[in-house]
Design a protein around this motif. Structure first.
Motif, PDB file in Angstrom:
ATOM      1  N   PHE A  21     -10.746   2.423 -10.908  1.00  0.00           N
ATOM      2  CA  PHE A  21     -10.127   3.236  -9.848  1.00  0.00           C
ATOM      3  C   PHE A  21     -10.065   2.527  -8.498  1.00  0.00           C
ATOM      4  CE2 PHE A  21     -14.502   4.090  -9.842  1.00  0.00           C
ATOM      5  CZ  PHE A  21     -15.211   4.158  -8.343  1.00  0.00           C
ATOM      6  N   ASN A  22     -10.006   1.302  -8.659  1.00  0.00           N
ATOM      7  CA  ASN A  22      -9.835   0.268  -7.360  1.00  0.00           C
ATOM      8  C   ASN A  22      -8.483   0.517  -6.788  1.00  0.00           C
ATOM      9  OD1 ASN A  22      -9.414  -1.948  -5.342  1.00  0.00           O
ATOM     10  ND2 ASN A  22     -10.922  -2.964  -6.591  1.00  0.00           N
ATOM     11  N   LEU A  23      -8.303   0.758  -5.800  1.00  0.00           N
ATOM     12  CA  LEU A  23      -7.142   1.199  -5.095  1.00  0.00           C
ATOM     13  C   LEU A  23      -5.794  -0.110  -5.099  1.00  0.00           C
ATOM     14  CD1 LEU A  23      -8.111   2.915  -1.747  1.00  0.00           C
ATOM     15  CD2 LEU A  23      -7.145   3.957  -3.945  1.00  0.00           C
ATOM     16  N   PHE A  24      -6.254  -1.259  -5.451  1.00  0.00           N
ATOM     17  CA  PHE A  24      -5.482  -2.292  -5.469  1.00  0.00           C
ATOM     18  C   PHE A  24      -4.392  -2.088  -6.630  1.00  0.00           C
ATOM     19  CE2 PHE A  24      -8.624  -4.937  -2.738  1.00  0.00           C
ATOM     20  CZ  PHE A  24      -7.846  -5.264  -1.955  1.00  0.00           C
ATOM     21  N   HIS A  25      -4.995  -1.365  -7.703  1.00  0.00           N
ATOM     22  CA  HIS A  25      -4.349  -1.238  -8.987  1.00  0.00           C
ATOM     23  C   HIS A  25      -3.480  -0.082  -8.828  1.00  0.00           C
ATOM     24  CE1 HIS A  25      -6.817  -4.621  -9.775  1.00  0.00           C
ATOM     25  NE2 HIS A  25      -7.896  -3.628  -9.956  1.00  0.00           N
ATOM     26  N   ASP A  26      -3.431   0.996  -7.878  1.00  0.00           N
ATOM     27  CA  ASP A  26      -3.009   2.390  -7.757  1.00  0.00           C
ATOM     28  C   ASP A  26      -1.596   2.372  -7.495  1.00  0.00           C
ATOM     29  OD1 ASP A  26      -2.201   4.955  -7.162  1.00  0.00           O
ATOM     30  OD2 ASP A  26      -4.365   5.431  -7.300  1.00  0.00           O
ATOM     31  N   LYS A  27      -0.684   2.735  -8.099  1.00  0.00           N
ATOM     32  CA  LYS A  27       0.824   2.587  -7.508  1.00  0.00           C
ATOM     33  C   LYS A  27       1.168   3.582  -6.540  1.00  0.00           C
ATOM     34  CE  LYS A  27       2.591   6.115 -11.078  1.00  0.00           C
ATOM     35  NZ  LYS A  27       1.206   6.359 -11.652  1.00  0.00           N
ATOM     36  N   ASN A  28       0.425   4.583  -6.327  1.00  0.00           N
ATOM     37  CA  ASN A  28       0.508   5.682  -5.194  1.00  0.00           C
ATOM     38  C   ASN A  28      -0.164   5.375  -4.075  1.00  0.00           C
ATOM     39  OD1 ASN A  28       2.477   7.000  -6.662  1.00  0.00           O
ATOM     40  ND2 ASN A  28       0.918   7.951  -7.666  1.00  0.00           N
ATOM     41  N   ARG A  29      -1.550   4.578  -4.132  1.00  0.00           N
ATOM     42  CA  ARG A  29      -2.192   4.611  -3.198  1.00  0.00           C
ATOM     43  C   ARG A  29      -2.583   3.011  -2.684  1.00  0.00           C
ATOM     44  NH1 ARG A  29      -6.868   8.853  -4.624  1.00  0.00           N
ATOM     45  NH2 ARG A  29      -6.730   7.588  -6.657  1.00  0.00           N
ATOM     46  N   TRP A  30      -1.893   2.128  -3.240  1.00  0.00           N
ATOM     47  CA  TRP A  30      -2.400   0.677  -2.952  1.00  0.00           C
ATOM     48  C   TRP A  30      -2.126   0.409  -1.577  1.00  0.00           C
ATOM     49  CZ3 TRP A  30       1.405  -1.976  -0.109  1.00  0.00           C
ATOM     50  CH2 TRP A  30       2.505  -1.649  -0.494  1.00  0.00           C
ATOM     51  N   ASN A  31      -1.232   1.108  -0.687  1.00  0.00           N
ATOM     52  CA  ASN A  31      -1.165   1.003   0.671  1.00  0.00           C
ATOM     53  C   ASN A  31      -2.124   1.666   1.677  1.00  0.00           C
ATOM     54  OD1 ASN A  31      -0.232   3.503   0.249  1.00  0.00           O
ATOM     55  ND2 ASN A  31       1.852   3.295   0.973  1.00  0.00           N
ATOM     56  N   TRP A  32      -3.084   2.393   0.961  1.00  0.00           N
ATOM     57  CA  TRP A  32      -4.272   3.107   1.677  1.00  0.00           C
ATOM     58  C   TRP A  32      -5.040   1.675   2.250  1.00  0.00           C
ATOM     59  CZ3 TRP A  32      -6.890   7.797  -0.544  1.00  0.00           C
ATOM     60  CH2 TRP A  32      -5.765   8.777  -0.763  1.00  0.00           C
ATOM     61  N   ILE A  33      -5.128   0.778   1.567  1.00  0.00           N
ATOM     62  CA  ILE A  33      -6.218  -0.482   1.983  1.00  0.00           C
ATOM     63  C   ILE A  33      -5.473  -1.151   3.290  1.00  0.00           C
ATOM     64  CG2 ILE A  33      -6.838  -2.745   1.210  1.00  0.00           C
ATOM     65  CD1 ILE A  33      -6.484  -1.855  -1.599  1.00  0.00           C
ATOM     66  N   ARG A  34      -6.213  -1.306   4.300  1.00  0.00           N
ATOM     67  CA  ARG A  34      -5.816  -1.796   5.529  1.00  0.00           C
ATOM     68  C   ARG A  34      -5.237  -3.131   5.336  1.00  0.00           C
ATOM     69  NH1 ARG A  34      -6.666   0.595  10.151  1.00  0.00           N
ATOM     70  NH2 ARG A  34      -8.501   1.884   9.332  1.00  0.00           N
ATOM     71  N   SER A  35      -4.203  -3.473   5.866  1.00  0.00           N
ATOM     72  CA  SER A  35      -3.670  -4.722   5.835  1.00  0.00           C
ATOM     73  C   SER A  35      -3.578  -5.533   4.563  1.00  0.00           C
ATOM     74  CB  SER A  35      -4.499  -5.723   6.860  1.00  0.00           C
ATOM     75  OG  SER A  35      -4.488  -5.148   8.169  1.00  0.00           O
TER      76      SER A  35
END
Length: 301
Positions: A21-35
């Motif tokens: 469930f790492n956000l790096f792979h999430d098509k909808n939430r990858w941009n939650w990761i700061r910078s």
């Protein structure tokens, strides 16, 4: 076969089959990761590892293996990866495998192939695929011994050692989807009509991603403001044990506390072991992680 052009569907298949469930792979939430410097979702590290494994198997053995050598002669399979880039949806994968080299060590023989995985012609993973007569990774002295992990509760820490336990299961359907995510022909590994179940080597080790993420949550590590990325993998799996696994077999994954690497870029490593039907590990892995912030600082220099 090919060309091998990665799509978001391949990433979704890998995520769903490994519970990553790492956000790096999430098509909808990858941009939650700061910078986030990757500007979109990226492929899973173990997904790319499965592509490497299955492509090496697909190629004629004469290309990557001397005629006098057979992979089945070696009980352990070893992968050594250094991550040099990422793969985004739309990227085309290609793999270069150098002719193998046989070496004799104090512990036994090792047969090695150097490899280079590229995305759109740029290096993504550099490393080796080795066949070995011995397990290439030793458990540290402080690794907890004589513990029946099957009797421990899932997602708990061993109080004496701070090692984390994550319980997973070897599910045939998930393994099929994982193979599909890596452009492999699933019937080469799993075929109900032929009564064949042969899990790819990378599949049980890919469940490490879920174990690492759940450990991070358990210690309240901030996966949004302080995410980690893979720097290196060293993975060693017992092929005999793997061949004896069936669907629904339990896999107990044990993850060490963070080990500070002797570098200036804040890398940390975890020694991990997976246990199934035997007291000796099905696999041992050394996973080296780098804070995304350290990568960004390095890029600014």
């Amino acid at each position: 076969m090919g060309p091998f052009r990665l799509s978001q569907f391949h990433i979704e298949a890998a995520r769903n089959s490994t519970d990553d469930f790492n956000l790096f792979h999430d098509k909808n939430r990858w941009n939650w990761i700061r910078s986030n410097p990757f500007k979109g979702p990226i492929a899973l590290g173990f997904q790319l590892g499965c592509f490497i494994e299955t492509q090496i198997e697909r190629v004629e053995l004469s290309v990557t293996f001397d005629a006098v050598e057979k992979r089945d002669d070696y009980p352990f399979s070893v992968f050594e990866f250094t991550f040099a880039g990422v793969v985004n949806p739309g990227d085309e994968l290609s793999l270069e495998v150098k002719p193998g080299k046989l070496s004799q060590t104090d512990h036994g023989r090792v047969y090695s192939n150097r490899l280079l995985l590229k995305a759109n012609g740029k290096a993504v993973i550099l490393g080796f695929k080795r066949e070995s007569e011995f397990c290439a990774i030793d458990l540290p002295e402080h690794f907890p011994k004589n513990i029946d992990w099957g009797r421990r509760a899932d997602r708990t820490f061993d109080a004496a050692s701070e090692y984390f336990l994550k319980r997973k299961y070897m599910i045939v359907g998930n393994a099929k989807n994982f193979l599909t995510s890596a452009f492999a022909e699933q019937s080469d590994y799993i075929d109900e009509f032929a009564d064949k179940v042969r899990f790819p080597q990378m599949y049980p080790m890919s469940l490490l991603s879920s174990a690492l993420l759940e450990r991070a949550q358990a210690i309240e590590h901030d996966l949004i403001d302080d995410p980690m990325i893979y720097a290196n993998h060293k993975l060693c799996i017992d092929k005999r044990q793997l061949s004896n696994l069936s669907s629904n077999d339990v896999l107990n994954i044990v993850v060490s506390p963070e080990i500070q690497e002797s570098t200036s870029d804040h890398k940390v490593s975890h020694i991990c072991a997976g246990y199934s039907k035997e007291n000796t590990p099905l696999f041992i892995a050394q996973i080296v992680l780098l804070p995304l912030s350290a990568l960004l600082e390095k890029g600014q220099k």
